[in-house]
Design an enzyme around this catalytic site. Sequence first.
Site, mmCIF file in Angstrom:
data_model
loop_
_atom_site.group_PDB
_atom_site.id
_atom_site.type_symbol
_atom_site.label_atom_id
_atom_site.label_comp_id
_atom_site.label_asym_id
_atom_site.label_seq_id
_atom_site.Cartn_x
_atom_site.Cartn_y
_atom_site.Cartn_z
ATOM 1 N N CYS A 254 -0.439 4.150 2.185
ATOM 2 C CA CYS A 254 -0.231 3.956 3.631
ATOM 3 C C CYS A 254 1.244 4.158 4.004
ATOM 4 O O CYS A 254 1.546 4.761 5.027
ATOM 5 C CB CYS A 254 -0.616 2.542 4.061
ATOM 6 S SG CYS A 254 -2.086 1.884 3.284
ATOM 7 N N ASP A 255 2.163 3.640 3.190
ATOM 8 C CA ASP A 255 3.557 3.536 3.638
ATOM 9 C C ASP A 255 4.555 4.387 2.862
ATOM 10 O O ASP A 255 5.716 4.492 3.275
ATOM 11 C CB ASP A 255 4.009 2.059 3.547
ATOM 12 C CG ASP A 255 3.151 1.159 4.423
ATOM 13 O OD1 ASP A 255 2.682 1.637 5.473
ATOM 14 O OD2 ASP A 255 2.933 -0.003 4.046
ATOM 15 N N CYS B 151 0.826 -1.208 0.000
ATOM 16 C CA CYS B 151 0.000 0.000 0.000
ATOM 17 C C CYS B 151 0.863 1.262 0.000
ATOM 18 O O CYS B 151 1.383 1.671 1.039
ATOM 19 C CB CYS B 151 -0.924 -0.017 1.222
ATOM 20 S SG CYS B 151 -1.946 1.460 1.338
#
Length: 319
Positions: A141-142, A138
């Site tokens: 997200c990261d 992701c």
Amino acid sequence: MEKELQEELYDTIVIGAGPGGMTAALYASRSDLKTLILERGVPGGQLINTAEIENYSGFRSIEGPELATKMYEGATAFGAEYSFGDVQEIIDGPDYKQVVTSDKIYKTRTVVIATGSENRKLNVQGEDDLRGRGVSYCAVCDGAFFRDRPLVVIGGGDSAVEEGTYLTQFASEVTIIHRRDELRAQKILQDRAFANDKVNFIWDSVVEEIQGENKVDSLRIRNVKTNEVSEISAEGAFIYVGLIPNTEEFESLGITDDEGWIITDEQMETAVPGIFAIGDVRQTVLRQVATAVGDGSIAGDQIYKYIEAHKTEKAALAE
Ligand code: FAD
Ligand code: NAP
């Protein structure tokens, strides 16, 4: 754990609150059907992991989480209930169906399966051990953890190419490793990646191992044409090698194809009357927000027709 049987009989239970499920709930509840959405995560499905959407009509560009919030507001505006629920099984019955979650059993006339799919794993050494320590599925997200660091992205589809390009705002460089010499991604996404100075490609290559002690520091890759093995340094490895359907829980219904995608007719109904399936989880030619929404609207409408037809059938039998 003893499961708690719920008293209410729903007209429909929608499993999964991605774009498909939320649209089905909007249509069903707007037709005055008693509707419950069960979701094991948070509303939005894959939208939550998507930075920007620019191919959903009506929005020049919108962030995935923002569209998820708007869809949730729409889904619940006409009385649909929303509840946490990790669905484990659907039991078909003559009078109603049961939807079994980890702690409750719900009764319903119809079910809409809108459980989407999950990222497929690469299944190479180091992937599990270094997950969350450089291995990610992701970018939204990261990505921000990798400011000015070199990253690799594995895959050649829309996700790999779009998310790889997105990651260049953080990373020092992004290398996309693809097993062929041609991308599967849409042309517009390819053009953007090719035009981006920070994106490099390694063609005809597969990852054999993701390496590092406590965090990712390199990958061992093999050229599939020459069999040459080499190493590439990277601090993050973002894996986008396709999707697998979330249908394990519904296998016993016999409604899936060999790969686990659910087969429906044009009304979105499966081989089990009153059980519908929509969006990414379906055997279909295009998996997008727009198609999931389209499927959801058809299912929402068909449920109303299904319930009306069954009322008439029951009344006729009672005479
Ligand atoms: P999903 O969005 O997958 O939602 C399924 C929901 O079901 C999830 O919330 C999940 O938690 C829930 N669920 C699963 N199993 C259970 C269970 N047993 N019990 C309860 N709940 C369950 N499409 C576009 O049109 N434009 C884009 O720009 C775009 N970008 C993308 C970028 C990425 C990285 C990815 C991965 C996809 C992208 N897509 C894009 C595709 C798009 O996100 C999907 O087609 C769409 O989200 C499918 O919607 P859905 O409702 O079918 O399923
Ligand atoms: P995908 O289209 O299935 O592509 C998967 C990619 O991974 C392919 O290039 C495939 O290679 C490669 N691959 C598969 N298994 C592999 C393995 N074991 N090792 C190495 N490479 C492997 O999946 P996706 O890109 O995640 O897209 C999923 C769906 O979401 C699609 O329907 C897509 O259109 C949609 N989506 C849309 C957008 C958008 O509209 N902007 C963005 C993201 C996703 P091959 O090409 O050789 O098969």
